[in-house]
Design an enzyme around this catalytic site. Structure first.
Site, PDB file in Angstrom:
ATOM      1  CB  SER A 130       3.195  -1.480   4.162  1.00 21.95           C
ATOM      2  OG  SER A 130       3.793  -0.337   4.499  1.00 21.95           O
ATOM      3  CG  HIS A 134       2.749  -4.151  -1.183  1.00 29.22           C
ATOM      4  ND1 HIS A 134       1.344  -4.837  -1.611  1.00 29.22           N
ATOM      5  CD2 HIS A 134       2.017  -3.086  -0.264  1.00 29.22           C
ATOM      6  CE1 HIS A 134       0.935  -4.069   0.122  1.00 29.22           C
ATOM      7  NE2 HIS A 134       1.132  -3.934   0.649  1.00 29.22           N
ATOM      8  NE  ARG A 169      -5.112  -4.248   6.331  1.00 28.34           N
ATOM      9  CZ  ARG A 169      -4.661  -4.168   5.008  1.00 28.34           C
ATOM     10  NH1 ARG A 169      -3.786  -4.545   4.139  1.00 28.34           N
ATOM     11  NH2 ARG A 169      -5.842  -4.787   4.479  1.00 28.34           N
ATOM     12  CB  THR A 191       1.034  12.917   2.785  1.00 31.64           C
ATOM     13  OG1 THR A 191      -0.209  13.464   3.726  1.00 31.64           O
ATOM     14  CG2 THR A 191       1.192  12.968   1.264  1.00 31.64           C
TER      15      THR A 191
END
Length: 317
Positions: free
Chosen positions: A82, A96, A100, A272
């Site tokens: 990504s 963007h 996946r 995170t």
């Protein structure tokens, strides 16, 4: 997926010319890991993040099981690449990409897409992005682009703002080569209606879908780089920069409230810093903002934040 990350980061380093990607490799205690690459304070990109991850575990999180209940009770494997690129110049759009692959017991599927978020309205940029992605889709199936474009408009929509995140592109999920193409949550939306009219395409196997993912991934650089090259030298002032920072707020709102990848990452104890890498380094909110009538900012709201048929746009429109 790693190869896609490598190809894109190499091209972006060359394009930016002012900074390089810093790589963090990380491991997930429950299984797997990834490589996060971030370029900061570049000549073109204020921040650019390109992630690869490959994780596995004993059970899928609720956000996935709600869509694929037959995966209940099985271990899972997930991998993907990504990216989110936040340019400095407000005339260069944010972009963007995510592709996946999931496996869980008897089921497997591919998902992903790419979408463009301009801050200023250049129709030729939106058209170029869509036309390039459409060409990549058409090599594999004539109905991929029409369904996945509509699905993208549906997915990258901020319900609380009643606007799309940008001009869209492609979005798809749960593609396993069987059944109708649209597998989203809105059975009465445009994407579902179109997909139902088309009906079930001929069965496609794992190799067919993997080839489609590869082709879509390779289409990213030719879809985006020419736009950057066309816009990054344009002069701008405080007005344009402030509007860019304000519109970046929508990116934050979407990613923290709706984004499936963010929710999946947080539910599966992902890294995170990598999950939130999509957030822009600077952003501002303004109470009750309204664009000036007949301004470029107003044109963005009136035309570019509503679904359009960008792949058929021509310069004389």
């Amino acid at each position: 997926m790693k190869q896609l990350q490598d190809e894109i980061t190499q091209a972006l380093t060359k394009l930016d010319g002012g900074s390089e990607f810093h790589e963090d490799s990380w491991e997930r205690p429950e299984g797997g890991g990834g490589r996060s690459r971030v370029l900061r304070d570049g000549a073109i990109f204020e921040q650019a993040g390109v992630n690869f991850s490959e994780v596995w575990g004993s059970h899928l999180p609720p956000s996935i099981l709600a869509q694929r209940p037959e995966a209940e009770g099985h271990g899972f494997y997930a991998t993907g690449t990504s990216l989110v690129l936040h340019p400095r110049n407000p005339y260069v759009p944010t972009v963007h990409l995510n592709y996946r692959y999931f496996e869980a017991g008897p089921v497997w599927w591919f998902g992903g897409g790419a979408d463009l978020t301009p801050y200023y309205p250049f129709a030729e940029d939106a058209a170029h992005f869509h036309q390039t992605l459409k060409l990549a889709c058409d090599e594999h199936h004539p109905e991929y682009y029409p369904v996945f474009k509509r699905w993208c408009d549906e997915y990258f929509y901020l319900k609380h703002r009643d606007e799309t995140r940008g001009v869209g592109g492609l979005f798809f999920d749960y593609q396993d080569g069987q059944g109708v193409l649209y597998r989203g949550p809105n059975p009465k939306g445009e994407a579902a209606n179109y997909s139902n009219q088309v009906g079930e395409p001929a069965s496609r196997d794992w190799e067919d879908l993997f080839s489609f993912i590869q082709g879509s991934g390779k289409a990213f650089l030719p879809a985006y780089v020419p736009i950057v090259e066309r816009r990054h030298g344009m002069e701008y002032g405080d007005r344009q920069r402030n509007f860019q920072l304000y519109r970046r707020g929508r990116y934050v709102e979407f990613n923290l409230v709706y984004d499936r990848g963010t929710i999946f990452g947080l539910q599966t104890n992902g890294r995170t810093e990598s999950i939130l890498m999509s957030l822009p380094p600077l952003v501002r909110w303004e109470y009750g903002y309204q664009p000036e009538p007949n301004s470029p900012e107003a044109e963005l709201y009136d035309t570019f934040l509503k679904p359009q048929d960008w792949s058929n746009w021509t310069a004389n429109q």
